[in-house]
Design a protein around this motif. Structure first.
Motif, mmCIF file in Angstrom:
data_model
loop_
_atom_site.group_PDB
_atom_site.id
_atom_site.type_symbol
_atom_site.label_atom_id
_atom_site.label_comp_id
_atom_site.label_asym_id
_atom_site.label_seq_id
_atom_site.Cartn_x
_atom_site.Cartn_y
_atom_site.Cartn_z
ATOM 1 N N VAL A 109 44.276 88.884 57.615
ATOM 2 C CA VAL A 109 44.509 89.838 56.290
ATOM 3 C C VAL A 109 46.253 90.028 56.417
ATOM 4 N N THR A 110 46.931 89.504 55.351
ATOM 5 C CA THR A 110 48.353 89.892 55.643
ATOM 6 C C THR A 110 48.970 90.178 54.010
ATOM 7 N N LYS A 111 50.078 90.768 54.118
ATOM 8 C CA LYS A 111 50.938 91.124 52.984
ATOM 9 C C LYS A 111 52.450 91.169 53.337
ATOM 10 N N TRP A 112 53.381 90.966 52.309
ATOM 11 C CA TRP A 112 54.632 91.051 52.554
ATOM 12 C C TRP A 112 55.434 92.355 52.248
ATOM 13 N N GLY A 113 56.518 92.353 53.191
ATOM 14 C CA GLY A 113 57.426 93.546 53.025
ATOM 15 C C GLY A 113 58.380 93.322 52.345
ATOM 16 N N GLN A 153 53.941 81.466 53.541
ATOM 17 C CA GLN A 153 55.002 81.915 52.827
ATOM 18 C C GLN A 153 54.627 82.208 51.291
ATOM 19 N N GLU A 154 55.758 82.927 50.718
ATOM 20 C CA GLU A 154 55.267 83.521 49.544
ATOM 21 C C GLU A 154 54.999 82.267 48.443
ATOM 22 N N GLY A 155 53.745 82.449 47.762
ATOM 23 C CA GLY A 155 53.375 81.390 46.806
ATOM 24 C C GLY A 155 52.831 80.096 47.452
ATOM 25 N N GLU A 156 53.091 79.857 48.945
ATOM 26 C CA GLU A 156 52.714 78.580 49.416
ATOM 27 C C GLU A 156 51.759 78.746 50.811
ATOM 28 N N ILE A 157 51.046 79.804 50.993
ATOM 29 C CA ILE A 157 50.194 80.012 51.958
ATOM 30 C C ILE A 157 49.279 78.833 51.754
ATOM 31 N N GLY A 158 49.180 78.351 52.964
ATOM 32 C CA GLY A 158 48.078 76.949 53.247
ATOM 33 C C GLY A 158 48.615 75.876 53.174
ATOM 34 N N ASP A 159 50.127 75.528 52.999
ATOM 35 C CA ASP A 159 50.875 74.491 53.321
ATOM 36 C C ASP A 159 50.596 74.061 54.786
ATOM 37 N N PHE A 160 50.785 72.779 55.189
ATOM 38 C CA PHE A 160 50.646 72.110 56.453
ATOM 39 C C PHE A 160 52.069 71.839 56.836
ATOM 40 N N PHE A 161 52.385 72.250 58.089
ATOM 41 C CA PHE A 161 53.812 71.772 58.854
ATOM 42 C C PHE A 161 53.398 71.304 60.026
ATOM 43 N N ASN A 162 53.866 70.293 60.754
ATOM 44 C CA ASN A 162 53.837 69.714 61.966
ATOM 45 C C ASN A 162 54.987 70.114 63.024
ATOM 46 N N VAL A 163 54.489 70.893 63.905
ATOM 47 C CA VAL A 163 55.213 71.163 64.982
ATOM 48 C C VAL A 163 55.052 70.407 66.247
ATOM 49 N N SER A 164 54.979 69.331 65.955
ATOM 50 C CA SER A 164 54.777 68.213 67.135
ATOM 51 C C SER A 164 53.495 68.243 67.962
ATOM 52 N N ALA A 165 52.595 68.778 67.536
ATOM 53 C CA ALA A 165 51.294 68.777 68.295
ATOM 54 C C ALA A 165 50.673 67.395 68.122
ATOM 55 N N GLY A 166 50.950 66.425 67.183
ATOM 56 C CA GLY A 166 50.216 65.266 67.118
ATOM 57 C C GLY A 166 50.446 65.056 65.567
ATOM 58 N N VAL A 167 49.786 63.877 65.277
ATOM 59 C CA VAL A 167 49.802 63.466 63.639
ATOM 60 C C VAL A 167 48.290 63.202 63.326
#
Length: 377
Positions: A109-113, A153-167
């Motif tokens: 559970v999260t919220k913004w400061g 990220q504000e308005g975009e929780i659930g986007d996927f980004f790849n930090v080089s763990a594979g494709v």
């Protein structure tokens, strides 16, 4: 041997079997707390150099400095008070589990400061959950491990980004305009699977308003993953594969990022996935529901088959975040003969005639054979 001896042995056998069964049942549904609300004793911290900026390893203010490093936090980037973890965002880094996890259901559970820091002081508030983390703490941008990311990220929780763990493979609609006027490929479960190396935008915005808590979840199942926000599936990835190792990526540590913005966490929990299949038969009171702004329609769903645990719902189509379906507390087990009633409506300004599909989710994927249409009037 005496009859009494056989009775004793039978009793011991039954007791052991019952004990194993009870343990298995408890393990199946039990949640383990990863954040104890008191300190970060179950975590490691890592912070890069205080004068590094942005996403380039070479961007610095002034001459190169060493990282703050492992389990050192002189600026109190990570603090705990009243059961809540605060991540200031002032220096980039992360908290990292000491253990490795695979095949799990994670929720937090999260919220913004309010505070934001250069160079992201003009950008949307940002954090992130990194999973299947391996290799050094400073692998990416001197502050994060090699991993996959569920964007926070504000308005975009659930986007996927790849930090080089594979494709991984995704179902995507190409070149969609995001809420910040960027162009990205968007998760769309009506599309065919393709291998996709980069960002995949979430299907809809189901976050709570700023200042309120948002519950996010991730199901990591072998080399697949599902992202859930406030009870709604917003992204899916399949068959995470590292070409350099010639193997699927199925496990790793977990990290929560510090990335330029103040935000808070509580109730970080994890449980193992049960791969036991059931055969529910879910039947709705109607196949289609026409929804009018300000009026609730009741979606009544009865289970005529085996018990099933529901963990989330999914809306499929255009403008899905204009549809409002009130979910019960999840996860929940829907037994044979039992039913749930879900009030549904649409937000003001919804496009008349827009139709979306509604389905329910288990830890093993969507409930087979169940789907209803929701139509905005």
């Amino acid at each position: 041997m005496s009859l009494r001896f056989y009775r004793i042995m039978l009793l011991l056998l039954v007791t052991n079997v019952m004990g194993i069964f009870t343990f298995a049942q408890k393990q199946k549904n039990s949640w383990k707390t990863l954040f104890n609300g008191k300190d970060l004793s179950n975590w490691d911290t890592w912070l890069r150099a205080t004068n590094m900026t942005g996403y380039s390893d070479d961007e610095m203010i002034g001459p190169p400095q060493p990282p703050i490093g492992l389990n050192k936090d002189p600026l109190n980037v990570f603090t705990v008070k009243d059961g809540i973890l605060r991540i200031s965002g002032e220096v980039w880094g992360a908290i990292t589990t000491k253990e490795i996890y695979g095949n799990y259901h994670l929720r937090f559970v999260t919220k913004w400061g309010e505070k934001k820091y250069f160079p992201k002081d003009k950008s949307p508030r940002d954090g992130g959950l990194l999973f299947h983390c391996t290799e050094g703490f400073d692998y990416a941008f001197k502050c994060w491990m090699r991993s996959m990311e569920m964007q926070i990220q504000e308005g975009e929780i659930g986007d996927f980004f790849n930090v080089s763990a594979g494709v991984a493979e995704f179902q995507v609609k190409e070149k969609v305009k995001t809420i910040y006027n960027e162009t990205a490929d968007q998760y769309d479960p009506t599309q065919p699977l393709v291998r996709h190396p980069g960002r995949v935008w979430r299907s809809g915005n189901f976050e709570s308003p700023k200042g309120e808590w948002t519950t996010s979840e991730m199901v990591a199942r072998h080399a697949d993953a599902v992202f859930i926000v406030n009870g709604f599936v917003v992204n899916r990835l399949f068959n995470i594969f590292r070409q350099d190792l010639n193997e699927q990526v199925i496990k790793g540590k977990l990290q929560f990022q510090s990335e330029g913005a103040e935000h808070f966490y509580k109730k970080i929990e994890i449980r193992p996935i049960s791969f036991v299949q059931s055969n529910p038969v879910l039947v709705a009171n109607h196949k289609e529901f026409t929804l009018t702004e300000g009026q609730n329609q009741q979606i009544e769903i009865t289970n005529e088959g085996e018990p099933v645990e529901i963990i989330a719902a999914e809306l499929i189509g255009k403008e899905i975040d204009n549809f409002v379906v009130k979910l019960p507390a999840l996860p929940m087990v829907l037994k044979k003969g039992s039913k749930i009633i879900l009030p549904a409506t649409v937000k003001p300004g919804s496009t008349a005639g827009n139709t979306v599909k509604f389905r329910l989710e288990t830890v093993l994927g969507p409930v087979h054979g169940f789907e209803v249409n929701l139509i905005a009037k």
